[in-house]
Design an enzyme around this catalytic site. Structure first.
Site, PDB file in Angstrom:
ATOM      1  N   THR A 116       0.830  -1.208   0.000  1.00 32.70           N
ATOM      2  CA  THR A 116       0.000   0.000   0.000  1.00 32.70           C
ATOM      3  C   THR A 116       0.856   1.246   0.000  1.00 32.70           C
ATOM      4  O   THR A 116       0.653   2.162  -0.795  1.00 32.70           O
ATOM      5  CB  THR A 116      -0.929   0.006   1.232  1.00 32.70           C
ATOM      6  OG1 THR A 116      -1.805  -1.107   1.164  1.00 32.70           O
ATOM      7  CG2 THR A 116      -1.750   1.286   1.277  1.00 32.70           C
ATOM      8  N   SER A 118       3.914   1.643  -0.924  1.00 33.45           N
ATOM      9  CA  SER A 118       4.753   1.817  -2.099  1.00 33.45           C
ATOM     10  C   SER A 118       3.931   2.174  -3.327  1.00 33.45           C
ATOM     11  O   SER A 118       4.432   2.789  -4.256  1.00 33.45           O
ATOM     12  CB  SER A 118       5.543   0.530  -2.378  1.00 33.45           C
ATOM     13  OG  SER A 118       4.663  -0.530  -2.682  1.00 33.45           O
ATOM     14  N   SER A 119       2.648   1.816  -3.331  1.00 28.73           N
ATOM     15  CA  SER A 119       1.870   2.049  -4.540  1.00 28.73           C
ATOM     16  C   SER A 119       1.087   3.348  -4.500  1.00 28.73           C
ATOM     17  O   SER A 119       1.057   4.100  -5.466  1.00 28.73           O
ATOM     18  CB  SER A 119       0.891   0.884  -4.757  1.00 28.73           C
ATOM     19  OG  SER A 119      -0.009   0.794  -3.664  1.00 28.73           O
ATOM     20  N   CYS A 120       0.432   3.659  -3.372  1.00 25.05           N
ATOM     21  CA  CYS A 120      -0.431   4.843  -3.376  1.00 25.05           C
ATOM     22  C   CYS A 120      -0.224   5.750  -2.185  1.00 25.05           C
ATOM     23  O   CYS A 120      -0.803   6.816  -2.117  1.00 25.05           O
ATOM     24  CB  CYS A 120      -1.906   4.421  -3.428  1.00 25.05           C
ATOM     25  SG  CYS A 120      -2.447   3.459  -2.007  1.00 25.05           S
ATOM     26  N   GLY A 121       0.577   5.338  -1.219  1.00 23.99           N
ATOM     27  CA  GLY A 121       0.863   6.197  -0.090  1.00 23.99           C
ATOM     28  C   GLY A 121      -0.249   6.215   0.940  1.00 23.99           C
ATOM     29  O   GLY A 121      -1.325   5.655   0.757  1.00 23.99           O
TER      30      GLY A 121
END
Length: 286
Positions: A116, A118-121
């Site tokens: 989470t 790493s992908s969308c903060g």
């Protein structure tokens, strides 16, 4: 194992003159990190110090804090890489010592949290709360060295002089640890700022040096929230960067007692938090 640097042919144009030549590029390959055989994260990194990178990454996630919590780290024999091929030294498995994983941190939740972030903060408050609840050291950070501006100003040149691969590629970030007297303790380079920090933290974990309560962490780029988080999770009281910090990095520094210095260039710098660790001269006109 993948190489730290690779050679490529390039067309070079200088002042209207066109030549062909070989150029040295920094290597970049994916590294999959597994914990007890379970895939947790994938990061793009410069090959080298992969075990330290994985260990440092797990420090920042609140899984590791002491050398005796680490069982062993190994490349996964027979693992498939991102292209579906055989083992290319791009998959490492971290085996934890028995009972190391905190009871409130399952591997399933760790996997979800890592992917989470790493992908969308996360939102600012959630990010700050996550550090506060997973830190293995008491917060706010206390102690640490008292540093003069003159000493701080000398550190970027010392870091730059120690960047061996950067000299050949111009394409690497660096993270360095100094003691309170400005002596270089360790330096690692990587295509990613966060990976360089994980490598120096992981090496410190392996030699039983955490928390790094008397160290200064210097990074070659900007000071993002992620880098401030990694410093706090390693117990480092001072983070300095040659470029700007983010607003969330400053918020975290204030909440956690981290001294945060940005725009460290020549004799000038901005102290965004934790000025009590800087031996400040009297203001002009005082």
């Amino acid at each position: 194992m993948g190489r730290i640097t690779e050679r490529r042919r390039v067309v070079r144009i200088r002042d209207g003159l066109v030549t062909e030549r070989a150029d040295t590029l920094v290597g970049e390959e994916p590294l999959e990190i597994r914990v007890n055989g379970r895939p947790i994260a994938v990061t793009m990194r410069t090959p080298g110090d992969d075990f330290a990178l994985a260990a440092g990454f797990l420090v920042s996630e609140g899984v590791l804090a002491r050398a005796d919590e680490l069982g062993r780290i190994a490349y996964c024999a027979g693992a498939t890489d991102a292209d579906g091929g055989g083992n290319s030294y791009n998959v490492v498995d971290v085996r934890l010592a028995s009972g190391t994983l905190p009871p409130d941190l399952s591997l399933a939740r760790l996997e979800r949290n890592v992917y989470t972030t790493s992908s969308c903060g996360l939102c600012g408050k959630a990010s700050l709360d996550a550090v506060r609840t997973t830190a293995r050291w008491p917060l706010p950070l206390t102690g640490g060295p008292l540093l003069s501006p003159v000493l701080l100003a000398a550190l970027p040149d010392r870091l730059r002089a120690a960047q061996r691969v950067f000299e050949r590629t111009g394409g690497l970030h660096a993270a360095a640890l100094f003691d309170g007297e400005g002596h270089l303790l360790d330096i690692r380079e990587d295509v990613g700022r966060h990976n360089a920090v994980d490598k120096v933290v992981g090496r410190a974990l392996e030699r039983g040096a955490l928390p790094l309560e008397d160290a200064v962490l210097l990074v070659s780029g900007r000071a993002s929230f992620e880098l401030a988080q990694k410093a706090v999770m390693a117990g480092i009281p001072v983070l300095a960067a040659v470029s700007a910090p983010s607003s969330l990095a400053v918020d975290l520094a204030v909440e956690s007692g981290l001294t945060l210095v940005g725009f460290l260039r020549g004799a000038s710098m901005n102290v965004y938090a934790g000025a009590e660790r800087i031996a400040l001269p009297a203001p002009a006109g005082a």
